[in-house]
Design an enzyme around this catalytic site. Structure first.
Site, PDB file in Angstrom:
ATOM      1  N   HIS A 145     -12.053  -7.525  -9.767  1.00 13.23           N
ATOM      2  CA  HIS A 145     -11.050  -6.463  -9.695  1.00 13.23           C
ATOM      3  C   HIS A 145      -9.762  -7.072  -9.151  1.00 13.23           C
ATOM      4  O   HIS A 145      -9.777  -7.833  -8.178  1.00 13.23           O
ATOM      5  CB  HIS A 145     -11.558  -5.346  -8.791  1.00 13.23           C
ATOM      6  CG  HIS A 145     -10.498  -4.361  -8.421  1.00 13.23           C
ATOM      7  ND1 HIS A 145      -9.662  -3.806  -9.356  1.00 13.23           N
ATOM      8  CD2 HIS A 145     -10.124  -3.845  -7.219  1.00 13.23           C
ATOM      9  CE1 HIS A 145      -8.815  -2.999  -8.748  1.00 13.23           C
ATOM     10  NE2 HIS A 145      -9.076  -3.003  -7.452  1.00 13.23           N
ATOM     11  N   ASN A 178      -2.489  -3.754  -9.595  1.00 12.30           N
ATOM     12  CA  ASN A 178      -3.819  -3.170  -9.411  1.00 12.30           C
ATOM     13  C   ASN A 178      -3.921  -1.906 -10.273  1.00 12.30           C
ATOM     14  O   ASN A 178      -3.278  -0.907  -9.984  1.00 12.30           O
ATOM     15  CB  ASN A 178      -4.011  -2.842  -7.922  1.00 12.30           C
ATOM     16  CG  ASN A 178      -5.363  -2.209  -7.618  1.00 12.30           C
ATOM     17  OD1 ASN A 178      -6.104  -1.828  -8.523  1.00 12.30           O
ATOM     18  ND2 ASN A 178      -5.677  -2.098  -6.342  1.00 12.30           N
ATOM     19  N   CYS A 223     -11.679   2.048  -7.822  1.00 15.42           N
ATOM     20  CA  CYS A 223     -11.572   0.719  -8.470  1.00 15.42           C
ATOM     21  C   CYS A 223     -12.919   0.197  -8.949  1.00 15.42           C
ATOM     22  O   CYS A 223     -12.972  -0.704  -9.794  1.00 15.42           O
ATOM     23  CB  CYS A 223     -10.939  -0.274  -7.512  1.00 15.42           C
ATOM     24  SG  CYS A 223      -9.349   0.296  -6.907  1.00 15.42           S
TER      25      CYS A 223
HETATM   26  C1  LIG Z   1      -1.334  -3.728   1.460  1.00 15.74           C
HETATM   27  C2  LIG Z   1      -1.328  -5.226   1.747  1.00 15.74           C
HETATM   28  C3  LIG Z   1      -0.743  -5.990   0.584  1.00 15.74           C
HETATM   29  C4  LIG Z   1      -0.482  -5.478   2.967  1.00 15.74           C
HETATM   30  O1  LIG Z   1      -0.465  -6.878   3.247  1.00 15.74           O
HETATM   31  P1  LIG Z   1      -0.659  -7.382   4.737  1.00 15.74           P
HETATM   32  O2  LIG Z   1      -0.542  -8.855   4.686  1.00 15.74           O
HETATM   33  O3  LIG Z   1      -1.979  -6.820   5.212  1.00 15.74           O
HETATM   34  O4  LIG Z   1       0.557  -6.765   5.455  1.00 15.74           O
HETATM   35  P2  LIG Z   1       0.552  -5.842   6.754  1.00 15.74           P
HETATM   36  O5  LIG Z   1       0.006  -4.495   6.439  1.00 15.74           O
HETATM   37  O6  LIG Z   1      -0.064  -6.627   7.882  1.00 15.74           O
HETATM   38  O7  LIG Z   1       2.097  -5.711   7.016  1.00 15.74           O
HETATM   39  C5  LIG Z   1       2.871  -6.805   7.444  1.00 15.74           C
HETATM   40  C6  LIG Z   1       4.311  -6.377   7.552  1.00 15.74           C
HETATM   41  O8  LIG Z   1       4.837  -6.204   6.223  1.00 15.74           O
HETATM   42  C7  LIG Z   1       5.433  -4.919   6.116  1.00 15.74           C
HETATM   43  N1  LIG Z   1       5.285  -4.471   4.737  1.00 15.74           N
HETATM   44  C8  LIG Z   1       4.315  -3.704   4.212  1.00 15.74           C
HETATM   45  N2  LIG Z   1       4.560  -3.518   2.916  1.00 15.74           N
HETATM   46  C9  LIG Z   1       5.698  -4.173   2.620  1.00 15.74           C
HETATM   47  C10 LIG Z   1       6.448  -4.343   1.450  1.00 15.74           C
HETATM   48  N3  LIG Z   1       6.077  -3.805   0.287  1.00 15.74           N
HETATM   49  N4  LIG Z   1       7.572  -5.079   1.513  1.00 15.74           N
HETATM   50  C11 LIG Z   1       7.970  -5.652   2.649  1.00 15.74           C
HETATM   51  N5  LIG Z   1       7.303  -5.517   3.806  1.00 15.74           N
HETATM   52  C12 LIG Z   1       6.182  -4.792   3.779  1.00 15.74           C
HETATM   53  C13 LIG Z   1       4.692  -4.062   7.102  1.00 15.74           C
HETATM   54  O9  LIG Z   1       5.443  -2.930   7.458  1.00 15.74           O
HETATM   55  C14 LIG Z   1       4.500  -5.021   8.236  1.00 15.74           C
HETATM   56  O10 LIG Z   1       5.696  -5.084   8.976  1.00 15.74           O
HETATM   57  P3  LIG Z   1       5.677  -5.240  10.566  1.00 15.74           P
HETATM   58  O11 LIG Z   1       4.983  -6.535  10.821  1.00 15.74           O
HETATM   59  O12 LIG Z   1       7.110  -5.242  10.924  1.00 15.74           O
HETATM   60  O13 LIG Z   1       4.906  -4.071  11.086  1.00 15.74           O
HETATM   61  C15 LIG Z   1      -2.774  -5.758   2.026  1.00 15.74           C
HETATM   62  O14 LIG Z   1      -3.250  -5.260   3.242  1.00 15.74           O
HETATM   63  C16 LIG Z   1      -3.737  -5.386   0.950  1.00 15.74           C
HETATM   64  O15 LIG Z   1      -3.641  -5.846  -0.169  1.00 15.74           O
HETATM   65  N6  LIG Z   1      -4.752  -4.565   1.283  1.00 15.74           N
HETATM   66  C17 LIG Z   1      -5.729  -4.149   0.314  1.00 15.74           C
HETATM   67  C18 LIG Z   1      -5.127  -3.084  -0.544  1.00 15.74           C
HETATM   68  C19 LIG Z   1      -5.955  -2.751  -1.711  1.00 15.74           C
HETATM   69  O16 LIG Z   1      -6.505  -3.623  -2.325  1.00 15.74           O
HETATM   70  N7  LIG Z   1      -6.000  -1.469  -2.035  1.00 15.74           N
HETATM   71  C20 LIG Z   1      -6.652  -0.993  -3.189  1.00 15.74           C
HETATM   72  C21 LIG Z   1      -8.092  -1.051  -3.041  1.00 15.74           C
HETATM   73  S1  LIG Z   1      -8.750  -1.594  -4.502  1.00 15.74           S
END
Ligand SMILES: CC(C)(COP(=O)(O)OP(=O)(O)OC[C@H]1O[C@@H](n2cnc3c(N)ncnc32)[C@H](O)[C@@H]1OP(=O)(O)O)[C@@H](O)C(=O)NCCC(=O)NCCS
Length: 359
Positions: free
Chosen positions: A286, A316, A139
Protein backbone atom coordinates in the site's frame (compact mmCIF):
# COMPACT_ATOMS: atom_id res chain seq x y z
CA UNK A 1 -11.06 -42.46 32.76
CA UNK A 2 -7.73 -43.39 31.14
CA UNK A 3 -5.33 -40.52 30.56
CA UNK A 4 -2.74 -40.13 27.82
CA UNK A 5 0.55 -38.40 28.44
CA UNK A 6 1.08 -35.82 25.72
CA UNK A 7 4.69 -34.65 25.51
CA UNK A 8 4.95 -30.85 25.58
CA UNK A 9 7.67 -29.84 23.17
CA UNK A 10 9.20 -26.37 23.56
CA UNK A 11 8.47 -23.87 20.70
CA UNK A 12 12.07 -23.77 19.41
CA UNK A 13 11.82 -27.52 18.87
CA UNK A 14 8.81 -27.12 16.53
CA UNK A 15 10.48 -24.24 14.69
CA UNK A 16 13.60 -26.35 14.11
CA UNK A 17 11.47 -29.23 12.77
CA UNK A 18 9.41 -26.90 10.53
CA UNK A 19 12.58 -25.51 8.95
CA UNK A 20 13.60 -29.00 7.80
CA UNK A 21 10.29 -29.52 5.93
CA UNK A 22 9.93 -28.67 2.21
CA UNK A 23 7.70 -25.62 1.31
CA UNK A 24 3.99 -26.36 1.69
CA UNK A 25 2.26 -27.64 -1.42
CA UNK A 26 -0.40 -24.97 -1.85
CA UNK A 27 -3.33 -25.62 -4.14
CA UNK A 28 -4.76 -22.18 -4.93
CA UNK A 29 -8.51 -21.98 -5.40
CA UNK A 30 -8.56 -18.67 -7.21
CA UNK A 31 -6.40 -16.76 -9.65
CA UNK A 32 -6.25 -13.19 -10.96
CA UNK A 33 -7.64 -13.39 -14.50
CA UNK A 34 -7.32 -9.69 -15.35
CA UNK A 35 -6.45 -6.33 -13.84
CA UNK A 36 -7.38 -2.72 -14.62
CA UNK A 37 -7.11 0.77 -13.21
CA UNK A 38 -8.33 4.30 -13.72
CA UNK A 39 -6.67 7.56 -12.72
CA UNK A 40 -8.45 10.88 -13.23
CA UNK A 41 -6.72 13.36 -15.52
CA UNK A 42 -6.21 16.33 -13.17
CA UNK A 43 -2.69 16.39 -11.70
CA UNK A 44 -2.22 18.33 -8.45
CA UNK A 45 1.50 18.86 -7.79
CA UNK A 46 3.27 19.76 -4.57
CA UNK A 47 3.80 23.23 -6.07
CA UNK A 48 0.01 23.55 -6.45
CA UNK A 49 -0.30 22.68 -2.74
CA UNK A 50 2.28 25.29 -1.80
CA UNK A 51 -0.26 27.84 -3.04
CA UNK A 52 -3.06 26.31 -0.91
CA UNK A 53 -1.49 25.57 2.52
CA UNK A 54 1.74 26.34 4.36
CA UNK A 55 3.88 23.53 2.99
CA UNK A 56 6.71 22.96 0.56
CA UNK A 57 7.53 20.56 -2.24
CA UNK A 58 10.71 19.67 -0.35
CA UNK A 59 8.85 18.79 2.90
CA UNK A 60 6.29 16.63 1.12
CA UNK A 61 8.86 14.77 -0.99
CA UNK A 62 11.23 14.15 1.92
CA UNK A 63 8.58 13.12 4.46
CA UNK A 64 6.29 11.12 2.15
CA UNK A 65 7.87 10.50 -1.26
CA UNK A 66 4.92 12.16 -3.01
CA UNK A 67 5.43 14.61 -5.91
CA UNK A 68 1.90 14.77 -7.28
CA UNK A 69 -1.52 13.14 -7.01
CA UNK A 70 -4.59 12.81 -9.24
CA UNK A 71 -7.83 14.65 -8.53
CA UNK A 72 -11.23 13.70 -9.98
CA UNK A 73 -12.93 16.55 -11.83
CA UNK A 74 -16.36 17.79 -10.79
CA UNK A 75 -19.07 15.49 -12.12
CA UNK A 76 -16.99 12.31 -11.78
CA UNK A 77 -18.16 10.13 -8.90
CA UNK A 78 -16.64 7.11 -7.17
CA UNK A 79 -18.65 4.54 -9.16
CA UNK A 80 -17.55 6.16 -12.46
CA UNK A 81 -13.89 5.56 -11.61
CA UNK A 82 -14.63 2.04 -10.30
CA UNK A 83 -16.56 1.19 -13.48
CA UNK A 84 -13.71 2.38 -15.71
CA UNK A 85 -11.21 0.21 -13.80
CA UNK A 86 -13.61 -2.74 -13.89
CA UNK A 87 -14.10 -2.47 -17.67
CA UNK A 88 -10.37 -2.54 -18.17
CA UNK A 89 -9.99 -5.62 -15.87
CA UNK A 90 -12.84 -7.42 -17.69
CA UNK A 91 -11.17 -6.74 -21.04
CA UNK A 92 -7.85 -8.10 -19.74
CA UNK A 93 -9.64 -11.22 -18.45
CA UNK A 94 -11.54 -11.55 -21.76
CA UNK A 95 -14.82 -11.71 -19.87
CA UNK A 96 -18.19 -9.93 -20.23
CA UNK A 97 -20.04 -8.08 -17.46
CA UNK A 98 -22.63 -10.91 -17.50
CA UNK A 99 -19.84 -13.36 -16.47
CA UNK A 100 -19.44 -11.63 -13.07
CA UNK A 101 -20.89 -13.58 -10.13
CA UNK A 102 -20.23 -10.99 -7.41
CA UNK A 103 -18.99 -7.40 -7.09
CA UNK A 104 -16.98 -6.32 -4.02
CA UNK A 105 -16.05 -2.65 -3.74
CA UNK A 106 -13.53 -1.56 -1.10
CA UNK A 107 -14.08 2.14 -0.44
CA UNK A 108 -14.41 4.73 2.32
CA UNK A 109 -15.59 7.35 -0.15
CA UNK A 110 -18.78 5.79 -1.55
CA UNK A 111 -21.14 7.57 -3.95
CA UNK A 112 -23.48 7.94 -0.92
CA UNK A 113 -24.06 6.15 2.43
CA UNK A 114 -26.84 4.05 0.91
CA UNK A 115 -27.08 2.12 -1.38
CA UNK A 116 -23.70 0.51 -1.93
CA UNK A 117 -21.39 1.97 -4.58
CA UNK A 118 -21.10 -1.63 -5.86
CA UNK A 119 -24.70 -1.56 -7.14
CA UNK A 120 -23.97 1.59 -9.17
CA UNK A 121 -20.94 -0.18 -10.63
CA UNK A 122 -23.20 -3.13 -11.43
CA UNK A 123 -25.70 -0.81 -13.13
CA UNK A 124 -23.03 1.09 -15.10
CA UNK A 125 -21.35 -2.14 -16.23
CA UNK A 126 -24.64 -3.82 -17.14
CA UNK A 127 -23.71 -6.82 -15.00
CA UNK A 128 -26.59 -9.17 -14.12
CA UNK A 129 -28.31 -9.41 -10.74
CA UNK A 130 -25.27 -10.77 -8.92
CA UNK A 131 -24.66 -9.74 -5.29
CA UNK A 132 -22.88 -6.39 -5.09
CA UNK A 133 -21.62 -4.88 -1.85
CA UNK A 134 -19.18 -2.39 -0.36
CA UNK A 135 -16.42 -3.18 2.11
CA UNK A 136 -15.23 -0.60 4.63
CA UNK A 137 -11.66 -1.51 5.54
CA UNK A 138 -10.07 1.76 4.36
CA UNK A 139 -6.61 1.27 2.83
CA UNK A 140 -6.84 -2.49 3.49
CA UNK A 141 -10.15 -2.67 1.56
CA UNK A 142 -8.69 -4.32 -1.51
CA UNK A 143 -6.86 -7.07 0.45
CA UNK A 144 -10.04 -7.68 2.48
CA UNK A 145 -12.02 -7.96 -0.79
CA UNK A 146 -9.45 -10.31 -2.33
CA UNK A 147 -9.51 -12.53 0.76
CA UNK A 148 -13.33 -12.70 0.83
CA UNK A 149 -13.54 -13.36 -2.92
CA UNK A 150 -10.98 -16.16 -2.58
CA UNK A 151 -13.14 -17.84 0.10
CA UNK A 152 -16.25 -17.71 -2.10
CA UNK A 153 -14.38 -19.26 -5.04
CA UNK A 154 -12.78 -21.86 -2.74
CA UNK A 155 -16.22 -22.90 -1.49
CA UNK A 156 -17.42 -23.36 -5.07
CA UNK A 157 -20.26 -20.85 -4.56
CA UNK A 158 -18.96 -18.30 -7.08
CA UNK A 159 -16.83 -18.39 -10.21
CA UNK A 160 -15.80 -14.89 -11.33
CA UNK A 161 -15.64 -12.10 -8.74
CA UNK A 162 -14.92 -8.45 -9.50
CA UNK A 163 -12.85 -6.95 -6.67
CA UNK A 164 -12.41 -3.17 -6.77
CA UNK A 165 -10.54 -0.66 -4.61
CA UNK A 166 -11.68 2.89 -5.33
CA UNK A 167 -11.40 6.24 -3.56
CA UNK A 168 -12.40 9.80 -4.25
CA UNK A 169 -10.54 11.17 -1.26
CA UNK A 170 -10.22 14.70 -2.62
CA UNK A 171 -13.90 15.22 -1.65
CA UNK A 172 -13.34 14.26 2.02
CA UNK A 173 -9.93 15.80 2.57
CA UNK A 174 -9.73 19.11 4.43
CA UNK A 175 -7.78 21.24 1.93
CA UNK A 176 -6.89 23.63 4.77
CA UNK A 177 -5.16 20.91 6.85
CA UNK A 178 -1.58 20.49 5.66
CA UNK A 179 -1.06 17.38 7.78
CA UNK A 180 -3.52 15.37 5.68
CA UNK A 181 -4.26 17.13 2.38
CA UNK A 182 -0.78 16.56 0.96
CA UNK A 183 -1.09 12.78 1.30
CA UNK A 184 -4.15 11.63 -0.58
CA UNK A 185 -5.24 11.18 -4.21
CA UNK A 186 -8.11 9.76 -6.26
CA UNK A 187 -8.22 6.60 -8.37
CA UNK A 188 -9.54 3.07 -8.86
CA UNK A 189 -8.07 -0.37 -9.39
CA UNK A 190 -9.81 -3.67 -10.13
CA UNK A 191 -9.12 -7.35 -10.54
CA UNK A 192 -11.21 -10.25 -11.76
CA UNK A 193 -10.68 -13.25 -9.53
CA UNK A 194 -11.66 -16.58 -11.05
CA UNK A 195 -11.04 -20.29 -10.44
CA UNK A 196 -7.35 -21.20 -10.46
CA UNK A 197 -8.20 -24.32 -12.47
CA UNK A 198 -4.86 -25.97 -11.70
CA UNK A 199 -2.93 -23.38 -13.77
CA UNK A 200 0.84 -23.60 -13.35
CA UNK A 201 3.90 -21.63 -14.40
CA UNK A 202 6.25 -23.04 -17.05
CA UNK A 203 8.34 -24.57 -14.25
CA UNK A 204 5.28 -26.24 -12.69
CA UNK A 205 4.51 -23.88 -9.79
CA UNK A 206 0.80 -23.33 -9.00
CA UNK A 207 -0.59 -19.95 -10.11
CA UNK A 208 -3.17 -18.12 -7.99
CA UNK A 209 -3.87 -16.71 -4.55
CA UNK A 210 -1.45 -18.65 -2.33
CA UNK A 211 -2.52 -17.07 0.97
CA UNK A 212 -4.35 -14.13 2.52
CA UNK A 213 -4.33 -12.89 6.10
CA UNK A 214 -6.59 -10.05 7.26
CA UNK A 215 -6.83 -8.43 10.71
CA UNK A 216 -8.34 -5.44 12.54
CA UNK A 217 -7.77 -3.71 15.89
CA UNK A 218 -10.58 -1.38 16.94
CA UNK A 219 -8.49 -0.11 19.88
CA UNK A 220 -6.82 2.24 17.41
CA UNK A 221 -10.05 3.41 15.73
CA UNK A 222 -9.51 7.00 16.89
CA UNK A 223 -6.25 7.36 14.96
CA UNK A 224 -7.81 7.87 11.55
CA UNK A 225 -11.43 8.72 10.90
CA UNK A 226 -14.12 10.77 9.20
CA UNK A 227 -16.07 11.38 12.40
CA UNK A 228 -19.18 13.08 10.99
CA UNK A 229 -22.09 11.94 8.84
CA UNK A 230 -22.90 8.76 10.78
CA UNK A 231 -25.01 7.98 13.86
CA UNK A 232 -22.42 9.47 16.25
CA UNK A 233 -22.42 12.90 14.61
CA UNK A 234 -25.20 13.11 12.05
CA UNK A 235 -24.90 15.71 9.31
CA UNK A 236 -25.68 19.16 10.74
CA UNK A 237 -24.61 22.73 10.13
CA UNK A 238 -22.48 22.62 13.27
CA UNK A 239 -20.81 19.36 12.19
CA UNK A 240 -20.09 20.88 8.80
CA UNK A 241 -18.58 24.01 10.34
CA UNK A 242 -16.36 21.83 12.54
CA UNK A 243 -15.35 19.87 9.41
CA UNK A 244 -16.43 16.60 11.03
CA UNK A 245 -17.12 15.28 7.50
CA UNK A 246 -13.43 15.51 6.63
CA UNK A 247 -10.46 13.19 7.30
CA UNK A 248 -8.97 13.48 10.82
CA UNK A 249 -5.67 11.69 11.43
CA UNK A 250 -3.01 11.21 14.09
CA UNK A 251 -0.22 10.78 11.54
CA UNK A 252 2.56 9.60 13.83
CA UNK A 253 0.37 6.94 15.51
CA UNK A 254 -0.51 5.54 12.09
CA UNK A 255 3.12 5.73 10.95
CA UNK A 256 4.40 3.60 13.84
CA UNK A 257 1.74 0.91 13.57
CA UNK A 258 1.99 0.85 9.77
CA UNK A 259 5.71 0.02 9.80
CA UNK A 260 5.13 -2.78 12.32
CA UNK A 261 2.00 -4.26 10.76
CA UNK A 262 3.01 -4.08 7.09
CA UNK A 263 5.99 -6.20 8.07
CA UNK A 264 3.94 -8.65 10.15
CA UNK A 265 1.13 -8.87 7.54
CA UNK A 266 3.61 -9.85 4.83
CA UNK A 267 5.48 -12.22 7.11
CA UNK A 268 2.30 -13.95 8.29
CA UNK A 269 0.95 -14.31 4.74
CA UNK A 270 4.33 -15.73 3.69
CA UNK A 271 4.38 -18.16 6.65
CA UNK A 272 1.04 -19.57 5.47
CA UNK A 273 2.68 -20.53 2.17
CA UNK A 274 5.90 -21.87 3.69
CA UNK A 275 7.84 -19.27 1.67
CA UNK A 276 10.32 -16.64 2.79
CA UNK A 277 10.59 -13.02 1.61
CA UNK A 278 13.55 -13.77 -0.66
CA UNK A 279 11.37 -16.21 -2.62
CA UNK A 280 8.93 -13.54 -3.86
CA UNK A 281 9.64 -11.57 -7.02
CA UNK A 282 7.86 -8.38 -5.96
CA UNK A 283 6.46 -6.60 -2.94
CA UNK A 284 3.36 -4.59 -3.88
CA UNK A 285 2.74 -2.51 -0.74
CA UNK A 286 0.00 0.00 0.00
CA UNK A 287 1.40 3.39 -1.01
CA UNK A 288 0.91 5.44 2.19
CA UNK A 289 4.36 6.90 2.71
CA UNK A 290 7.68 5.98 1.06
CA UNK A 291 9.40 5.97 4.45
CA UNK A 292 6.87 3.45 5.84
CA UNK A 293 7.44 1.23 2.77
CA UNK A 294 11.24 1.49 3.08
CA UNK A 295 11.21 0.60 6.79
CA UNK A 296 8.92 -2.41 6.24
CA UNK A 297 10.94 -3.67 3.24
CA UNK A 298 14.21 -3.33 5.14
CA UNK A 299 12.76 -5.31 8.04
CA UNK A 300 11.67 -8.01 5.61
CA UNK A 301 15.15 -8.02 4.09
CA UNK A 302 13.79 -7.23 0.62
CA UNK A 303 15.99 -5.10 -1.67
CA UNK A 304 14.57 -1.82 -3.03
CA UNK A 305 14.57 -3.12 -6.64
CA UNK A 306 11.89 -5.65 -5.68
CA UNK A 307 9.52 -3.08 -4.17
CA UNK A 308 6.89 -1.66 -6.54
CA UNK A 309 6.33 2.08 -6.08
CA UNK A 310 4.05 4.71 -7.63
CA UNK A 311 3.40 6.93 -4.59
CA UNK A 312 5.46 9.72 -6.21
CA UNK A 313 2.87 10.04 -9.02
CA UNK A 314 -0.45 9.10 -7.33
CA UNK A 315 -0.08 9.69 -3.58
CA UNK A 316 -2.10 7.58 -1.15
CA UNK A 317 -5.24 6.33 -2.93
CA UNK A 318 -6.26 4.16 0.05
CA UNK A 319 -8.06 0.96 -1.06
CA UNK A 320 -7.24 1.69 -4.73
CA UNK A 321 -3.52 1.82 -4.05
CA UNK A 322 -2.56 -1.86 -4.49
CA UNK A 323 -4.73 -2.71 -7.53
CA UNK A 324 -3.59 0.48 -9.34
CA UNK A 325 0.05 -0.35 -8.65
CA UNK A 326 -0.38 -3.99 -9.64
CA UNK A 327 -2.11 -3.14 -12.92
CA UNK A 328 0.42 -0.42 -13.81
CA UNK A 329 3.27 -2.84 -13.12
CA UNK A 330 1.74 -5.57 -15.28
CA UNK A 331 0.86 -3.24 -18.17
CA UNK A 332 4.32 -1.64 -18.15
CA UNK A 333 5.85 -5.12 -18.55
CA UNK A 334 7.68 -4.96 -15.22
CA UNK A 335 5.64 -7.71 -13.59
CA UNK A 336 4.93 -10.87 -15.60
CA UNK A 337 2.62 -13.89 -15.57
CA UNK A 338 4.16 -16.43 -13.21
CA UNK A 339 5.76 -13.82 -10.92
CA UNK A 340 5.12 -14.16 -7.19
CA UNK A 341 3.83 -10.96 -5.55
CA UNK A 342 3.46 -10.16 -1.85
CA UNK A 343 0.83 -7.50 -1.15
CA UNK A 344 0.33 -5.72 2.17
CA UNK A 345 -1.80 -2.81 3.39
CA UNK A 346 -2.88 -1.00 6.55
CA UNK A 347 -5.48 1.67 7.07
CA UNK A 348 -8.19 3.16 9.27
CA UNK A 349 -9.82 0.77 11.71
CA UNK A 350 -7.11 -0.03 12.05
CA UNK A 351 -7.37 -2.85 9.54
CA UNK A 352 -4.49 -4.54 7.82
CA UNK A 353 -3.64 -7.57 5.77
CA UNK A 354 -1.28 -9.39 3.46
CA UNK A 355 -1.67 -11.66 0.47
CA UNK A 356 0.73 -13.77 -1.57
CA UNK A 357 -0.23 -14.38 -5.19
CA UNK A 358 1.43 -16.03 -8.15
CA UNK A 359 0.22 -14.32 -11.31
C1 LIG B 1 1.61 12.55 8.14
C2 LIG B 1 3.12 12.33 8.08
C3 LIG B 1 3.63 12.43 6.66
C4 LIG B 1 3.79 13.38 8.92
O1 LIG B 1 5.21 13.19 8.87
P1 LIG B 1 6.05 13.27 10.21
O2 LIG B 1 7.46 13.07 9.82
O3 LIG B 1 5.46 12.26 11.16
O4 LIG B 1 5.82 14.73 10.66
P2 LIG B 1 5.27 15.24 12.07
O5 LIG B 1 3.83 14.91 12.22
O6 LIG B 1 6.23 14.78 13.13
O7 LIG B 1 5.42 16.79 11.89
C5 LIG B 1 6.69 17.41 11.82
C6 LIG B 1 6.50 18.89 11.59
O8 LIG B 1 6.06 19.09 10.24
C7 LIG B 1 4.88 19.88 10.24
N1 LIG B 1 4.07 19.49 9.09
C8 LIG B 1 3.07 18.59 9.05
N2 LIG B 1 2.59 18.54 7.81
C9 LIG B 1 3.29 19.41 7.06
C10 LIG B 1 3.25 19.79 5.72
N3 LIG B 1 2.38 19.26 4.86
N4 LIG B 1 4.12 20.72 5.29
C11 LIG B 1 5.02 21.27 6.11
N5 LIG B 1 5.10 20.95 7.41
C12 LIG B 1 4.25 20.03 7.87
C13 LIG B 1 4.22 19.60 11.56
O9 LIG B 1 3.33 20.63 11.91
C14 LIG B 1 5.41 19.51 12.47
O10 LIG B 1 5.82 20.82 12.79
P3 LIG B 1 6.38 21.17 14.25
O11 LIG B 1 7.60 20.31 14.41
O12 LIG B 1 6.67 22.61 14.16
O13 LIG B 1 5.30 20.81 15.21
C15 LIG B 1 3.51 10.92 8.65
O14 LIG B 1 3.28 10.87 10.03
C16 LIG B 1 2.74 9.81 8.01
O15 LIG B 1 2.90 9.53 6.84
N6 LIG B 1 1.91 9.10 8.79
C17 LIG B 1 1.12 8.02 8.26
C18 LIG B 1 -0.04 8.59 7.52
C19 LIG B 1 -0.77 7.58 6.74
O16 LIG B 1 -0.17 6.73 6.14
N7 LIG B 1 -2.09 7.71 6.73
C20 LIG B 1 -2.93 6.90 5.94
C21 LIG B 1 -3.03 5.57 6.49
S1 LIG B 1 -2.99 4.47 5.21
Amino acid sequence: MPTVDVPIYPRPFFCAVLKTLPPLMITPASRILGTGHYLPSIVRTNLDLERMVETSDEWIRERTGIRERRIAPEGIVTSDMATAAAKSALEAAELKPSDIDMILVGTVTPDMPMPATAVYVQQKLGAGSCPAMDLSAACAGFIFGLSIADQFIRSGTMKNILVIGVELLSRVVNWEDRTTCVLFGDGAGAVILGPAGGATTTDGKPRGVLSTKIQSDGALAQSLMIPGGGSVTPMSLEALELKRHKVHMKGQDIFKVAVKNLYSATKEALDLTGMTADQVDWICPHQANLRIIDFAATRLGVPKEKVLINIDRVGNTSSASIPILLDESIRSGKVHAGDTVAMCALGAGISWGGAIIRL
